[in-house]
Design a protein around this motif. Structure first.
Motif, short mmCIF file in Angstrom:
data_model
loop_
_atom_site.label_atom_id
_atom_site.label_comp_id
_atom_site.label_asym_id
_atom_site.label_seq_id
_atom_site.Cartn_x
_atom_site.Cartn_y
_atom_site.Cartn_z
N CYS A 98 -7.57 -20.69 21.46
CA CYS A 98 -6.63 -19.78 20.27
C CYS A 98 -6.73 -19.32 19.27
CB CYS A 98 -5.19 -20.52 20.08
SG CYS A 98 -4.02 -18.95 19.92
N ALA A 99 -7.67 -17.74 18.74
CA ALA A 99 -8.52 -17.22 18.46
C ALA A 99 -6.94 -16.28 17.78
CB ALA A 99 -9.27 -16.38 18.74
N VAL A 100 -6.83 -16.42 16.43
CA VAL A 100 -6.15 -15.86 15.62
C VAL A 100 -6.91 -15.03 14.29
CG1 VAL A 100 -4.23 -17.15 16.09
CG2 VAL A 100 -5.00 -17.99 14.43
N ASP A 101 -5.41 -14.17 13.92
CA ASP A 101 -5.92 -13.43 12.23
C ASP A 101 -4.89 -13.64 10.99
OD1 ASP A 101 -6.81 -12.15 10.40
OD2 ASP A 101 -7.00 -10.87 11.44
N ILE A 102 -5.07 -14.58 10.59
CA ILE A 102 -4.40 -14.83 9.81
C ILE A 102 -4.01 -13.71 8.39
CG2 ILE A 102 -4.71 -17.60 9.61
CD1 ILE A 102 -6.84 -17.26 6.79
N SER A 103 -4.71 -13.05 8.57
CA SER A 103 -4.55 -11.55 7.81
C SER A 103 -3.23 -10.79 8.34
CB SER A 103 -6.23 -11.06 7.80
OG SER A 103 -6.43 -10.62 8.17
N ASN A 104 -3.10 -11.49 9.05
CA ASN A 104 -2.02 -9.91 10.53
C ASN A 104 -1.31 -10.70 10.07
OD1 ASN A 104 -4.23 -8.37 11.40
ND2 ASN A 104 -4.73 -9.62 13.26
N GLY A 105 -0.68 -11.24 9.74
CA GLY A 105 0.49 -12.01 8.84
C GLY A 105 1.05 -12.84 10.47
N ASP A 106 1.96 -12.12 10.53
CA ASP A 106 3.43 -12.68 11.14
C ASP A 106 2.80 -12.38 13.22
OD1 ASP A 106 4.39 -14.43 10.15
OD2 ASP A 106 6.54 -13.17 10.46
N LEU A 107 1.38 -11.81 13.11
CA LEU A 107 0.79 -10.55 13.94
C LEU A 107 0.81 -11.64 15.37
CD1 LEU A 107 0.78 -7.58 15.20
CD2 LEU A 107 -1.19 -7.65 14.48
N ASP A 108 0.06 -12.39 14.99
CA ASP A 108 -0.68 -13.79 15.69
C ASP A 108 0.35 -14.66 16.41
OD1 ASP A 108 -2.96 -11.57 16.39
OD2 ASP A 108 -4.39 -13.49 14.93
N THR A 109 1.79 -14.89 16.18
CA THR A 109 2.30 -16.26 16.49
C THR A 109 2.73 -15.75 18.15
OG1 THR A 109 4.38 -14.63 15.46
CG2 THR A 109 3.42 -16.42 14.26
N HIS A 110 2.84 -14.83 18.30
CA HIS A 110 3.26 -15.05 19.95
C HIS A 110 2.22 -15.51 21.00
CE1 HIS A 110 1.17 -10.83 19.79
NE2 HIS A 110 1.29 -10.49 20.66
#
Length: 143
Positions: A7-19
């Motif tokens: 799973c690739a997430v961007d931690i700088s996006n706040g909660d945007l990638d939680t879903h």
């Protein structure tokens, strides 16, 4: 059968990638697969750019990113689930590092979000599009 889900997430996006993380965890759990979560820091390695940063900046950034990634996993999936996740912090170009991580981890599936907040109904983000185009494994794009 899927052995590993990345799973690739961007931690700088706040909660945007939680879903995106929740969907990846659901897919991994359905298959009994290992869940790996990656985030990518930009590379400031160019000598003329890196000269503006302290010599230990990169190490501190990696440490902070790893902490934030783990915190995101705990707050989204819970502490027990987080214990079983492999957390990866890479440095470089996002799509290239996601593909490298998938290859080195033996991932059978990459889960990535497709978001450009202002154009989310029309376009894949540039990193998602490149991962889809260049991946050797299946890519699940979460909208």
């Amino acid at each position: 059968m899927t052995n590993a889900v990345l799973c690739a997430v961007d931690i700088s996006n706040g909660d945007l990638d939680t879903h995106v993380l929740k969907e990846a965890a659901k897919l991994a759990d359905q298959e009994g697969a290992q869940l790996d979560v990656v985030t990518v820091l930009p590379d400031f390695g160019e000598s003329w750019v890196s000269g503006f940063f302290e010599s230990d900046f990169h190490d501190k950034a990696l440490e902070e990113a790893h902490t934030k990634l783990a915190e995101m996993c705990v707050s989204t999936l819970g502490a027990d689930r987080n214990e079983k996740i492999r957390h990866v912090v890479a440095t470089g170009t996002a799509y290239q590092e996601i593909l490298k991580t998938a290859d080195s981890a033996g991932s059978d599936l990459i889960v990535i979000g497709a978001h450009k907040p202002d154009l989310k109904d029309y376009l894949l983000g540039p990193n998602a599009a490149r991962v889809v185009r260049h991946s050797d494994v299946s890519v699940y794009v979460v909208r």
